[in-house]
Design an enzyme around this catalytic site. Structure first.
Site, PDB file in Angstrom:
ATOM      1  N   GLY A 164     -25.636   0.174 -36.585  1.00 23.59           N
ATOM      2  CA  GLY A 164     -24.525   1.104 -36.745  1.00 23.59           C
ATOM      3  C   GLY A 164     -24.083   1.638 -35.401  1.00 23.59           C
ATOM      4  N   GLY A 207     -26.856   2.289 -32.851  1.00 23.82           N
ATOM      5  CA  GLY A 207     -27.623   1.179 -32.308  1.00 23.82           C
ATOM      6  C   GLY A 207     -28.241   0.353 -33.426  1.00 23.82           C
ATOM      7  N   ASP A 224     -23.975  15.351 -41.588  1.00 23.08           N
ATOM      8  CA  ASP A 224     -23.693  13.935 -41.809  1.00 23.08           C
ATOM      9  C   ASP A 224     -24.345  13.454 -43.101  1.00 23.08           C
ATOM     10  OD1 ASP A 224     -22.355  11.645 -41.077  1.00 23.08           O
ATOM     11  OD2 ASP A 224     -23.942  10.896 -39.771  1.00 23.08           O
TER      12      ASP A 224
END
Length: 418
Positions: free
Chosen positions: A109, A112, A230
């Site tokens: 993603g 990394g 998130d």
């Protein structure tokens, strides 16, 4: 001679590296990188001693944008966390992942790549043999060093059964890696949206939602509340028994303190999950996480992504599309995940839909708190009514009138006589 030495020292100080601020913006007295590839230090600079950090024990989360040498970072982390986190060498992580072989790649993603590895009993004394997930952060990416450090600090201090466990880290030259417990069932995203995966049963969806809610409640209820920022299906990982654990704390933020009602920060996260008031103002609160939680509830109900550009324009945003269906049991049937094949609690789906509707309210004050959300979800686990047993909602056919019944009987009699 002494004057020459002093002159050399001054020259060194003048040449000492300082963070570039071109194309950057300042928020909360921090340097926030808009174009990280242009603002970041060079790879060689990352290994230099840039300047002393304050004692790590006094290091606040607002200090994450500061830089230091890798040796000083490792020293501060070791002093703060001791045996709670392992400081791995890059050579050790290469060995357990077969040099980060593509055969061991778990995912990739913006942060990394993540590789699977296996720790044997010879690697570190006291560390039990176990499979692990090794994340290599892309230092040149948008998250980079700051998010790596944020994750170490948050998961190094916060331990809960519904948060993924951080085992250790690696900070060597320009490399930044994290080592987590391995989650064999992968992410909720894969189970909901990958065509090859077996559909999650209704009871399992409830279990996952409840576990994720407990993880979020733990963060919000901490001594210093943490805003996750998130929350989404790809960050909800599942163990072998489908217990949910929150992962990826690179964007997490300390909540407001004292009389402050919110934290003002750069808007970051994932489009479709972010609360509208946060997107428009940059004002971040724990209620922002609750909006994201409501979006995930809708994904569990419908089997649709928060944002799906492949659909008609009116159906691309899940919240906008689903809202008109959520307050009616009859209309809710039309948007339930077809992969459930009708195998779900009608009452439970209705209650979850109403809960999701509260969570995605445009007024943050109308959104429920996490303890109330958990209580509601736990109550739904006791329901045993199912929508149907054949995969389709039963179609109700009108009862025949007396006249139609008489005509049908006459026709059957006529056929027998002929």
């Amino acid at each position: 001679m002494k004057e020459k030495e002093k002159e050399k020292e001054k020259e060194k100080e003048r040449k000492a590296w300082r963070p570039l601020t071109a194309n950057c913006c300042s928020v909360e007295e921090q340097t926030v990188f808009r174009n990280f590839s242009r603002c970041r230090p060079s790879r060689s600079d990352l290994s230099k001693n840039i300047g002393p950090l304050p004692s790590f024990r006094r290091l606040s989360f607002s200090d994450l944008s500061r830089s230091s040498s890798t040796s000083r970072i490792n020293e501060d982390l070791a002093q703060s966390f001791g045996s709670d986190l392992y400081d791995f060498q890059l050579s050790e992580l290469r060995a357990i992942t077969h040099n980060f072989s593509s055969n061991f790649l778990l995912g990739e993603g913006g942060f990394g790549r993540v590789h699977k590895g296996y720790i044997d009993d010879n690697l570190r004394q006291g560390l039990k043999p176990q499979p692990v997930a090794v994340k290599l952060l892309d230092i040149e990416g948008l998250q980079g060093h700051r998010e790596w450090l944020a994750e170490v600090i948050f998961l190094g201090q916060l331990r809960h059964q519904n948060l993924v466990k951080l085992i250790g880290y690696c900070c060597e030259d320009e490399e930044r890696l994290l080592v987590y417990e391995f989650m064999p069932r992968g992410s909720l995203e894969n189970h909901l949206f990958k065509r090859m995966s077996v559909s999650l049963p209704w009871g399992t969806r409830l279990k996952i939602a409840t576990g994720a809610a407990k993880g979020l409640a733990f963060l919000h209820g901490a001594e210093k509340p943490v805003i996750y920022r998130d929350f989404k299906t790809s960050n909800i990982l599942l163990d072998s028994d489908f217990n949910a654990k929150l992962s990826d704390f690179g964007l997490a933020k300390m909540g407001p303190e004292g009389s402050n009602t919110h934290v003002t920060t750069r808007v970051m996260g994932t489009y479709g999950y972010a609360a509208p008031e946060y997107v428009s103002t940059g004002h971040l609160t724990t209620r922002s996480d609750i909006y994201s939680f409501g979006v995930v509830l809708l994904e569990l109900l419908t089997g649709r992504r928060a944002m799906d550009k492949t659909r008609l324009k009116s159906e691309q945003n899940l919240v906008d599309w689903a809202k008109p269906y959520l307050s009616s049991s009859r209309r809710l049937r039309c948007i339930m995940d077809p992969r459930l094949a009708g195998q779900y609690s009608v009452k439970g789906a209705k209650e979850m839909a109403l809960l999701a509707l509260q969570c995605v309210s445009l007024n943050p004050k109308d959104r429920p708190r996490m303890p109330a959300i958990i209580e509601t979800l736990q109550g739904l686990q006791q329901l045993r009514d199912m929508a149907a047993t054949c995969g389709q909602w039963p179609q109700s056919s009108p009862k025949p009138s007396a006249q139609n019944a008489a005509l049908s009987s006459a026709k059957r009699e006529k056929r027998r006589q002929s």
